[in-house]
Design a protein around this motif. Structure first.
Motif, PDB file in Angstrom:
ATOM      1  N   HIS A   1     -17.964  35.698 -92.188  1.00  0.00           N
ATOM      2  CA  HIS A   1     -17.045  34.466 -92.023  1.00  0.00           C
ATOM      3  C   HIS A   1     -17.412  34.237 -90.444  1.00  0.00           C
ATOM      4  O   HIS A   1     -16.284  35.169 -90.176  1.00  0.00           O
ATOM      5  CB  HIS A   1     -16.503  33.646 -92.859  1.00  0.00           C
TER       6      HIS A   1
ATOM      7  N   THR B   1     -20.991  30.721 -92.091  1.00  0.00           N
ATOM      8  CA  THR B   1     -20.853  31.902 -92.967  1.00  0.00           C
ATOM      9  C   THR B   1     -22.514  32.617 -93.076  1.00  0.00           C
ATOM     10  O   THR B   1     -23.491  31.590 -93.173  1.00  0.00           O
ATOM     11  CB  THR B   1     -19.983  30.925 -93.844  1.00  0.00           C
TER      12      THR B   1
ATOM     13  N   GLU C   1     -26.940  25.234 -94.643  1.00  0.00           N
ATOM     14  CA  GLU C   1     -26.270  24.494 -95.933  1.00  0.00           C
ATOM     15  C   GLU C   1     -24.968  23.949 -94.808  1.00  0.00           C
ATOM     16  O   GLU C   1     -24.664  24.918 -94.317  1.00  0.00           O
ATOM     17  CB  GLU C   1     -25.846  24.658 -97.176  1.00  0.00           C
ATOM     18  N   SER C   2     -24.759  22.843 -95.162  1.00  0.00           N
ATOM     19  CA  SER C   2     -23.619  22.152 -94.415  1.00  0.00           C
ATOM     20  C   SER C   2     -23.359  21.388 -94.728  1.00  0.00           C
ATOM     21  O   SER C   2     -23.326  20.417 -95.781  1.00  0.00           O
ATOM     22  CB  SER C   2     -24.328  21.711 -92.579  1.00  0.00           C
ATOM     23  N   ASN C   3     -21.378  21.261 -94.643  1.00  0.00           N
ATOM     24  CA  ASN C   3     -20.885  20.615 -95.571  1.00  0.00           C
ATOM     25  C   ASN C   3     -21.346  18.921 -94.735  1.00  0.00           C
ATOM     26  O   ASN C   3     -20.860  18.067 -95.475  1.00  0.00           O
ATOM     27  CB  ASN C   3     -19.272  20.495 -95.403  1.00  0.00           C
TER      28      ASN C   3
ATOM     29  N   ALA D   1     -30.805  20.816 -91.380  1.00  0.00           N
ATOM     30  CA  ALA D   1     -30.829  22.231 -92.294  1.00  0.00           C
ATOM     31  C   ALA D   1     -31.923  21.994 -92.183  1.00  0.00           C
ATOM     32  O   ALA D   1     -32.776  22.642 -93.347  1.00  0.00           O
ATOM     33  CB  ALA D   1     -30.485  21.778 -94.453  1.00  0.00           C
TER      34      ALA D   1
ATOM     35  N   LYS E   1     -29.310  33.923 -95.596  1.00  0.00           N
ATOM     36  CA  LYS E   1     -28.664  32.557 -95.895  1.00  0.00           C
ATOM     37  C   LYS E   1     -27.275  31.953 -94.363  1.00  0.00           C
ATOM     38  O   LYS E   1     -26.756  32.796 -94.388  1.00  0.00           O
ATOM     39  CB  LYS E   1     -27.102  32.486 -96.842  1.00  0.00           C
TER      40      LYS E   1
ATOM     41  N   HIS F   1     -24.073  29.387 -93.798  1.00  0.00           N
ATOM     42  CA  HIS F   1     -23.646  28.204 -94.431  1.00  0.00           C
ATOM     43  C   HIS F   1     -22.462  27.865 -92.962  1.00  0.00           C
ATOM     44  O   HIS F   1     -21.873  28.282 -92.175  1.00  0.00           O
ATOM     45  CB  HIS F   1     -22.822  28.083 -95.157  1.00  0.00           C
TER      46      HIS F   1
ATOM     47  N   GLN G   1     -19.773  25.020 -91.513  1.00  0.00           N
ATOM     48  CA  GLN G   1     -18.616  24.157 -92.371  1.00  0.00           C
ATOM     49  C   GLN G   1     -18.178  23.465 -91.164  1.00  0.00           C
ATOM     50  O   GLN G   1     -18.052  24.408 -89.549  1.00  0.00           O
ATOM     51  CB  GLN G   1     -17.317  25.146 -93.016  1.00  0.00           C
TER      52      GLN G   1
END
Ligand code: CDM
Ligand code: ATP
Length: 346
Positions: A4, A42, A56-58, A64, A88, A90, A92
């Motif tokens: 992270h 992450t 991926e994202s919030n 993406a 992978k 991510h 946030q």
């Protein structure tokens, strides 16, 4: 084990735009300053027969795909490392998109550093800076952190002594500003008026350098004690010294014309007539090409009062702090234990 990485943001303590270059970019001179406000990127990576990246994202507006700065950086780094891996990512997203805070640029660096940790492989410093500059003009600054001067198209960096952590309010308007459109608008406004030559950039670089020179040191002392005293005095006085130089951001001219309400937000950050002079912002301006604006304050109480003034106008406002280089690197990796603690507390 996924890594992270805090993906910090930046403001520009002044910015001048120069002429368009043959490659289509503009020469510029700016002073970057990193902020504590951040996204979290992450990364998990395992070596594989062929490279496969997913993201991926919030936040639905974060691409993406291979358009994402983090994706592009990971792909380019793997090619340079001569490694194939399944990666992978991510993101946030807490920071504004098209906010002028370099959020997408910082995501690219965070993804690179996460990838290096995961694979136990590291590119050399100059290699990292080269790849970063290929992703975007604002990306390399996040490989330095703290205070640094940006030259050329913004990717050539001169690290500067750090400002002490300073309370900062970010005003985040709901409109976004496209950086290329803002540059084009600057060209349109200035094509027929004045020559925006490289000499304006050189002049600003001298102004920045002079703010970091202690006053009245004609006779230099070779002793370490004298040098320490100078750096202490400088740290405390750097921001006022910078402000005295009259730093401004050229983008304000074009962006305020396109989005007039941003002027009112700037005034709220600066402080109104009712705000005692000593509680007003030390400096306030647009960050990068906007749309975010920042104010820097002497105390956290002054910052919180400014936040209330901006919120009172119906604009999102966040209190944060400038982030010196040592803290930038010291707090970048969100350790696993820290996350476990958070999970227990939640
Ligand atoms: C405005 C700033 O945020 C100030 O810090 C940066 O200069 C922008 O940096 P960035 O978002 O990383 O920009 P890039 O991704 O490199 O470029 C996006 C687009 O902005 C324009 N651009 C950018 C930087 C520059 N020095 N001159 C330009 O003309 C170009 O049209 C370019 O295609
Ligand atoms: N990781 C990312 N996060 C957000 N946007 C991204 C990302 N990668 C690519 N983009 C695209 O880039 C555009 C601008 O992103 P960003 O939020 O970095 O702008 P910005 O804050 O104005 O950046 P800068 O300060 O460098 O000009 C978005 O419209 C989006 O489509």
């Amino acid at each position: 084990m996924p890594v992270h990485v805090r993906s910090f943001s930046k403001i520009n303590l002044g910015l001048r735009i120069g002429p368009t270059r043959p490659d289509g970019f503009h020469g510029l001179c700016t002073l970057y300053q990193t902020l504590a406000l951040h996204d979290v990127v992450t990364v998990s990576a395992t070596r594989a027969a062929e490279t496969k990246i997913s993201l991926e994202s919030n936040h639905p507006a974060v691409p993406a795909s291979a358009k994402n700065t983090a994706w592009r950086m990971v792909l380019s780094a793997l090619e340079h490392m001569k490694v194939t891996a399944e990666v992978k990512i991510h993101i946030q997203k807490n920071l504004p998109i098209q906010g002028g805070m370099g959020a997408g640029s910082a995501n690219a660096v965070a993804a690179l550093l996460g990838l290096e940790r995961e694979l136990g492989e590291a590119l050399s410093g100059p290699e990292r800076l080269t790849l970063a500059g290929e992703i975007g003009s604002d990306v390399p600054l996040f490989l330095l952190g703290g205070t640094s001067m940006g030259l050329s198209r913004g990717e050539v960096l001169v690290p500067y002594p750090d400002l002490p952590p300073t309370p900062c309010v970010m005003a985040v308007p709901s409109v976004g500003v496209s950086t290329p459109v803002a540059f084009r608008e600057w060209d349109r406004l200035h094509a027929l008026t004045e020559a925006t030559g490289f000499d304006r950039l050189e002049e600003l670089s001298r102004v920045y350098a002079s703010a970091f020179t202690p006053a009245g040191t004609g006779s230099s002392g070779a002793s370490g004690v004298f040098a320490d005293k100078i750096s202490e005095d400088l740290a405390g006085n750097l921001l006022p010294a910078l402000v005295r130089t009259g730093i401004e951001n050229d983008f304000q001219e074009v962006v305020f014309q396109q989005h007039p309400p941003l002027r009112d937000i700037l005034h709220a950050l600066q402080g109104t007539e009712e705000t005692p002079v000593e509680n007003r912002a030390v400096t306030a301006m647009l960050s990068g090409s906007g749309s975010s604006l920042f104010g820097l304050y002497r105390t956290e109480a002054d910052a919180m009062a400014a936040q209330q003034r901006v919120l009172g106008q119906g604009t999102r406002a966040i209190v944060t702090s400038t982030l010196p280089r040592s803290l930038y690197w010291g707090t970048m990796f969100e350790e696993v234990e820290e996350r476990a603690e958070k999970a227990v507390r939640a």
